[in-house]
Motif scaffolding. Structure first.
Motif, PDB file in Angstrom:
ATOM      1  N   ALA A  15       0.831  -1.210   0.000  1.00 64.46           N
ATOM      2  CA  ALA A  15       0.000   0.000   0.000  1.00 64.46           C
ATOM      3  C   ALA A  15       0.865   1.259   0.000  1.00 64.46           C
ATOM      4  CB  ALA A  15      -0.930   0.005   1.210  1.00 64.46           C
ATOM      5  N   HIS A  16       1.984   1.218   0.739  1.00 64.97           N
ATOM      6  CA  HIS A  16       2.875   2.390   0.759  1.00 64.97           C
ATOM      7  C   HIS A  16       3.407   2.695  -0.647  1.00 64.97           C
ATOM      8  CE1 HIS A  16       3.645   1.593   5.292  1.00 64.97           C
ATOM      9  NE2 HIS A  16       2.637   2.422   5.120  1.00 64.97           N
ATOM     10  N   PHE A  17       3.813   1.642  -1.349  1.00 65.98           N
ATOM     11  CA  PHE A  17       4.331   1.872  -2.702  1.00 65.98           C
ATOM     12  C   PHE A  17       3.198   2.251  -3.670  1.00 65.98           C
ATOM     13  CE2 PHE A  17       7.950  -0.599  -0.980  1.00 65.98           C
ATOM     14  CZ  PHE A  17       8.957   0.295  -1.280  1.00 65.98           C
ATOM     15  N   HIS A  19       0.680   4.013  -2.822  1.00 63.67           N
ATOM     16  CA  HIS A  19       0.473   5.431  -2.490  1.00 63.67           C
ATOM     17  C   HIS A  19       1.389   6.304  -3.369  1.00 63.67           C
ATOM     18  CE1 HIS A  19       0.141   8.643   0.909  1.00 63.67           C
ATOM     19  NE2 HIS A  19       0.708   9.201  -0.124  1.00 63.67           N
ATOM     20  N   LEU A  20       2.661   5.946  -3.420  1.00 63.72           N
ATOM     21  CA  LEU A  20       3.618   6.733  -4.210  1.00 63.72           C
ATOM     22  C   LEU A  20       3.298   6.665  -5.695  1.00 63.72           C
ATOM     23  CD1 LEU A  20       6.707   5.536  -2.183  1.00 63.72           C
ATOM     24  CD2 LEU A  20       5.636   7.798  -2.042  1.00 63.72           C
ATOM     25  N   ILE A  23       0.300   9.070  -6.315  1.00 74.51           N
ATOM     26  CA  ILE A  23       0.647  10.496  -6.295  1.00 74.51           C
ATOM     27  C   ILE A  23       1.521  10.856  -7.504  1.00 74.51           C
ATOM     28  CG2 ILE A  23       1.892  12.290  -5.001  1.00 74.51           C
ATOM     29  CD1 ILE A  23      -0.900  11.600  -3.872  1.00 74.51           C
ATOM     30  N   SER A  24       2.460   9.977  -7.854  1.00 72.30           N
ATOM     31  CA  SER A  24       3.299  10.262  -9.027  1.00 72.30           C
ATOM     32  C   SER A  24       2.471  10.244 -10.302  1.00 72.30           C
ATOM     33  CB  SER A  24       4.408   9.222  -9.167  1.00 72.30           C
ATOM     34  OG  SER A  24       5.079   9.047  -7.964  1.00 72.30           O
ATOM     35  N   ALA A  43      10.800   5.989 -14.043  1.00 67.21           N
ATOM     36  CA  ALA A  43      10.727   5.817 -12.586  1.00 67.21           C
ATOM     37  C   ALA A  43       9.461   5.061 -12.200  1.00 67.21           C
ATOM     38  CB  ALA A  43      10.777   7.180 -11.894  1.00 67.21           C
ATOM     39  N   GLU A  46       9.734   1.375 -13.013  1.00 69.60           N
ATOM     40  CA  GLU A  46      10.538   0.709 -11.974  1.00 69.60           C
ATOM     41  C   GLU A  46       9.680   0.420 -10.741  1.00 69.60           C
ATOM     42  OE1 GLU A  46      14.404   0.704 -12.267  1.00 69.60           O
ATOM     43  OE2 GLU A  46      13.844  -1.012 -11.022  1.00 69.60           O
ATOM     44  N   HIS A  50       8.481  -3.167  -9.052  1.00 66.17           N
ATOM     45  CA  HIS A  50       8.707  -3.453  -7.634  1.00 66.17           C
ATOM     46  C   HIS A  50       7.403  -3.878  -6.955  1.00 66.17           C
ATOM     47  CE1 HIS A  50      10.693  -3.254  -3.800  1.00 66.17           C
ATOM     48  NE2 HIS A  50       9.811  -2.385  -3.334  1.00 66.17           N
TER      49      HIS A  50
ATOM     50  N   PHE B  17      13.995   5.455  -7.883  1.00 67.63           N
ATOM     51  CA  PHE B  17      13.296   5.589  -6.599  1.00 67.63           C
ATOM     52  C   PHE B  17      13.548   6.969  -5.978  1.00 67.63           C
ATOM     53  CE2 PHE B  17      13.241   0.893  -6.948  1.00 67.63           C
ATOM     54  CZ  PHE B  17      11.876   0.706  -6.779  1.00 67.63           C
ATOM     55  N   LEU B  20      11.068   9.357  -7.397  1.00 68.55           N
ATOM     56  CA  LEU B  20       9.751   9.298  -6.748  1.00 68.55           C
ATOM     57  C   LEU B  20       9.789   9.958  -5.372  1.00 68.55           C
ATOM     58  CD1 LEU B  20       9.077   5.624  -7.820  1.00 68.55           C
ATOM     59  CD2 LEU B  20       7.998   7.660  -8.812  1.00 68.55           C
ATOM     60  N   SER B  24       7.392  13.100  -4.457  1.00 69.91           N
ATOM     61  CA  SER B  24       6.486  12.962  -3.305  1.00 69.91           C
ATOM     62  C   SER B  24       6.827  13.983  -2.230  1.00 69.91           C
ATOM     63  CB  SER B  24       6.597  11.571  -2.696  1.00 69.91           C
ATOM     64  OG  SER B  24       6.484  10.594  -3.676  1.00 69.91           O
ATOM     65  N   ARG B  40       1.236   9.743   3.996  1.00 71.25           N
ATOM     66  CA  ARG B  40       2.364  10.115   3.144  1.00 71.25           C
ATOM     67  C   ARG B  40       3.691   9.872   3.852  1.00 71.25           C
ATOM     68  NH1 ARG B  40       2.902  13.626  -1.039  1.00 71.25           N
ATOM     69  NH2 ARG B  40       0.825  12.825  -1.424  1.00 71.25           N
ATOM     70  N   GLU B  42       4.365   7.802   6.160  1.00 69.16           N
ATOM     71  CA  GLU B  42       4.615   6.357   6.231  1.00 69.16           C
ATOM     72  C   GLU B  42       5.095   5.816   4.886  1.00 69.16           C
ATOM     73  OE1 GLU B  42       1.199   5.686   9.652  1.00 69.16           O
ATOM     74  OE2 GLU B  42       1.005   4.609   7.759  1.00 69.16           O
ATOM     75  N   ALA B  43       4.446   6.267   3.814  1.00 74.31           N
ATOM     76  CA  ALA B  43       4.843   5.797   2.478  1.00 74.31           C
ATOM     77  C   ALA B  43       6.270   6.238   2.158  1.00 74.31           C
ATOM     78  CB  ALA B  43       3.869   6.312   1.418  1.00 74.31           C
ATOM     79  N   MET B  44       6.590   7.487   2.520  1.00 76.37           N
ATOM     80  CA  MET B  44       7.933   7.986   2.222  1.00 76.37           C
ATOM     81  C   MET B  44       8.995   7.311   3.090  1.00 76.37           C
ATOM     82  SD  MET B  44       7.232  11.949   1.198  1.00 76.37           S
ATOM     83  CE  MET B  44       8.978  12.241   0.887  1.00 76.37           C
ATOM     84  N   GLU B  46       8.828   4.203   4.056  1.00 82.69           N
ATOM     85  CA  GLU B  46       8.996   2.895   3.396  1.00 82.69           C
ATOM     86  C   GLU B  46       9.940   3.036   2.197  1.00 82.69           C
ATOM     87  OE1 GLU B  46       6.577   0.002   4.256  1.00 82.69           O
ATOM     88  OE2 GLU B  46       8.421  -0.895   3.515  1.00 82.69           O
ATOM     89  N   LEU B  47       9.728   4.092   1.432  1.00 76.37           N
ATOM     90  CA  LEU B  47      10.570   4.338   0.251  1.00 76.37           C
ATOM     91  C   LEU B  47      12.019   4.613   0.667  1.00 76.37           C
ATOM     92  CD1 LEU B  47      10.833   4.783  -2.819  1.00 76.37           C
ATOM     93  CD2 LEU B  47      10.079   7.135  -2.464  1.00 76.37           C
ATOM     94  N   HIS B  50      13.688   1.469   1.510  1.00 77.16           N
ATOM     95  CA  HIS B  50      13.980   0.710   0.297  1.00 77.16           C
ATOM     96  C   HIS B  50      15.225   1.284  -0.401  1.00 77.16           C
ATOM     97  CE1 HIS B  50      13.191  -1.869  -3.082  1.00 77.16           C
ATOM     98  NE2 HIS B  50      13.136  -0.838  -3.902  1.00 77.16           N
ATOM     99  N   ARG B  53      18.356   0.405   1.508  1.00 76.42           N
ATOM    100  CA  ARG B  53      18.780  -0.983   1.284  1.00 76.42           C
ATOM    101  C   ARG B  53      19.485  -1.147  -0.052  1.00 76.42           C
ATOM    102  NH1 ARG B  53      13.651  -3.905   3.912  1.00 76.42           N
ATOM    103  NH2 ARG B  53      14.324  -3.597   6.062  1.00 76.42           N
TER     104      ARG B  53
END
Lengths: 494, 494
Positions: A15-17, A19-20, A23-24, A43, A46, A50, B17, B20, B24, B40, B42-44, B46-47, B50, B53
């Motif tokens: 859900a987090h991804f 969300h992005l 919005i994008s 982007a 990609e 994912h 990434f 994005l 965002s 937002r 939370e989503a950011m 998570e990003l 990622h 990593r």
């Protein structure tokens, strides 16, 4: 950690991804300067890849099996059902078919953008053959996995639980009364006199008017906004819903009702259950139910006399430099309930729209089931247009079977959602009037009782119930076309 | 696939990434309704996780080793150097320290937002102690990994290649002439008469004026846009640069020059080498070089007589309902070159700004090296403010050491970039004048020759050269404060 809790974490991550991505995508359509498109598309591709990997993660299969052994409450059970459903949809197709269809669809759609203008069926048909073949292949694989027929397996992507058997029943009913009703209404309206918008309606003023109407419809601006894009849509996420419209400074009629429509989608999203935010069971039930909310706003509320009175009043206040007669209730009412037979679905009125959809449904059903060839489509289109709307599309491909984007990239099974939405909306309205003074609420300018009913019966349910359960609980009846017929007759032949 | 090509693919993925994340983040600051913030964030987060990593992927170490054995051209060599640098920066700290510092920083910054207004040093100091301790720990680890001193290892994050040794030399030079120069200029200006903006300057008009000035500065609107946010910034990606400003309807002076400043950042981003898009070597060289471009636009171009003539002319055309005397060249010139001693860095003029930065540099250097305690800071601040600007901050914490956000979350090593940027800008201008008629170009309204020089010497170089190499190739000299001194003297004591 128990399997169900692991699944919840995993879908929260997806859900987090998502969300992005939302919005994008919104930004790409409404804000991004043209020069940013290539890097943005890369982007977003990609990100899609994912998300696809997360959604098809091989560990999920085992987690589903283990979670089924857990003791789950009703909500968790529904959550697991919807997760499993999304996983099945995402994993059933082999990667190479997904890729081949995506490529063929992009190629066909890209060429279609010029071929349509040139009425070039021969050119289009060559690309489309591949899209149809791959879609048939997709439908076969989905059919094997679900035990449904080929076309029903495609329908299941957008409208889980709906079958061509039930659609045939619904639509054959509609076909018995719709063509006659259309003729009668057109005859009744033939001597109507009315004023059409002339002069300039500045974008800023149209936007200000749109925002007032959104406030009347209790759009939550703390959790959303209104912007512009070439093709209007409702995007974003439930806590931040982004709707868009397109302004034509020569008139305000279209964008104004477009805003009402998108506000319906938006309030559904804003009203989804917060406790299930990010979970598949917390998402909208189906395309048809989503459309039922936008059409409830646009058709059941938006074109009611009481609401048209508000619209005409607010528009008159906004555009003080125009002839006040344009904004009289009677004139507005005529503008917003005019019926005409025409070629183009997206421009169709409430009454002729179902004819466009039924035509498409019947053709795509037979095409995906392999009962007709893709080269048969133009002739079938012409026959059905003659039959349902008395118009010929012989040789007129661009205003016939080449008019929509849906089939160019293989989105077979989607069209019925539009008319299912209109039918659900009429049925919800009929049920609502048993406990709510709908017209009175609209007249008063405080539509809260209407939204409370929708929130309690539809929005807050997310995907906890199946569509049938949802409709039965809300209305006491499964989907029945008679509510739609009653609605149309009482509006257009009062 | 050879290791270098694998690395290129990997960093391309990271760039997607990051794209994005940039969009965002821009949306969160400029478009998002308040109610969307939790989801937002939370989503950011998570990003971010990622991206972290990917940036610390264990396979990279081996790929770097193998790529070093390949035959690489100069550009590939630089690309590998910058990838390795980013990887080292990202992997050197243990996860638990990163997390602890992030938590302590968030806690300190959150409390600071109210503590500052309440002048509550005692409350702030308690949270800040932890931030300082963890930052010292971070600096020690970075120092061990790089062979630099503790503070220099922090400086290296923002300004690779710069040391406290070189800063001490530069800043001690500045300290010999700056306080006297400030006094002289203030004395010269003391009898100046000028009109300040009064009345209302509508946001739409300020925005229209800003867009005209951006066009004059050849901002590429095909690859970027201007919006609003509480704190102005330059974000987005090189193919789609998003700058923001903040409008105060009581005046237009700040936002107008703010737009000039952000346009400088934006043109650097828009001018980065396209062949290296997404690669670390294709990014901006350093914070100081980035600031050199915004300050080149704001100070070298923006406050020149010729540009002030354009600004006063355009503003006069925009705000026709105000006293025309406000927009006379002489008045504008006085408004934009006024010097005054004051407490707040972000409001400081071109001349007093370096004093604010040198003070912070000297304190943070000694703090991170462990030569002073965090409780010594208020007294040192007061001493240095007295020494450099003749102002006392005794007991005045909120306008003293509690005024900036940087230290609250441990961004030690960043402050010098501001004044390095001002110095680089002055040196670039001095070099440019040897081949370009700068004043003449500005006067003519076609600033192309200026931008061509910047593009060739700075923008198109990305991070291919080290900062020292870049400055030496562009100006024939390493960084030298005399250009900055000459610039300030000739502008303020002509």
């Amino acid at each position: 950690m128990p399997a169900f809790e692991k699944l919840t974490q995993h879908y929260q991550k997806i859900a987090h991804f998502n969300h992005l991505a939302a919005i994008s995508g919104w930004d790409q359509a409404s804000m991004m300067p043209a020069g940013g498109n290539q890097a943005r598309s890369e982007a977003m591709a990609e990100l899609s890849l994912h998300i696809h990997r997360l959604a098809t993660s091989p560990v999920l299969g085992e987690l589903f099996d283990r979670a089924k052994q857990q003791e789950l409450n009703a909500e968790q059970h529904a959550s697991l059902r919807e997760m499993t459903r999304q996983w099945n949809l995402a994993t059933v197709l082999p990667e190479d078919l997904v890729q081949a269809k995506s490529l063929a669809g992009s190629k066909c759609e890209h060429a279609w953008r010029t071929q349509r203008g040139e009425n070039d069926w021969i050119g289009f048909e060559k690309n489309w053959a591949e899209v149809v073949t791959l879609s048939q292949e997709e439908a076969q694989i989905r059919a094997q996995a679900t035990g449904l027929s080929a076309y029903d397996a495609m329908l299941d992507i957008y409208e889980p639980g709906t079958s061509s058997h039930s659609l045939d029943k619904l639509f054959s009913n509609v076909k018995t009364w719709l063509p006659t009703l259309i003729d009668e209404v057109i005859d009744t309206q033939k001597d109507d006199q009315f004023l059409s918008p002339t002069g300039t309606f500045r974008t800023e003023q149209q936007k200000a008017l749109g925002l007032k109407v959104m406030s009347l419809l209790k759009f939550d601006f703390h959790h959303g906004r209104l912007d512009e894009s070439v093709h209007p849509f409702c995007g974003g996420v439930p806590s931040d819903v982004r709707i868009t419209t397109r302004y034509d400074e020569n008139e305000f009629i279209q964008s104004l009702m477009g805003i009402v429509h998108e506000t319906g989608h938006a309030r559904y999203e804003q009203g989804l259950p917060k406790s299930l935010a990010g979970m598949p069971a917390g998402e909208a039930r189906s395309m048809g139910i989503h459309e039922s909310q936008s059409l409830f706003f646009e058709m059941q509320v938006g074109r009611s006399d009481a609401f048209i009175a508000h619209l005409s009043h607010l528009a008159g206040q906004q555009f003080t430099d125009h002839d006040p007669a344009l904004f009289h209730f009677n004139n507005f009412q005529k503008l917003y309930t005019r019926v005409a037979k025409d070629f183009i679905r997206v421009d169709a009125d409430e009454l002729t729209y179902p004819a466009h959809v039924i035509l498409r449904y019947e053709i795509e059903r037979d095409l995906i089931n392999g009962d007709i060839k893709h080269t048969d489509v133009p002739e079938l289109w012409d026959q059905k247009m003659q039959q349902y709307l008395g118009l010929s599309t012989q040789g007129n491909f661009k205003n016939g079977c080449m008019q929509d984007i849906h089939w160019t990239d293989g989105a077979f099974g989607y069209f019925p959602s539009y008319t299912l939405g209109a039918m659900y909306a009429a049925q919800f309205k009929a049920a609502m009037t048993q406990t709510v003074d709908v017209e009175g609420a609209i007249e008063s300018g405080d539509l809260t009782p209407i939204f409370t009913w929708l929130s309690e019966n539809i929005w807050s349910k997310g995907s906890l119930l199946t569509t049938d359960e949802l409709v039965k609980q809300a209305t006491g009846d499964t989907l029945n076309a008679k509510y739609f017929q009653d609605h149309l007759r009482s509006r257009y032949l009062p």
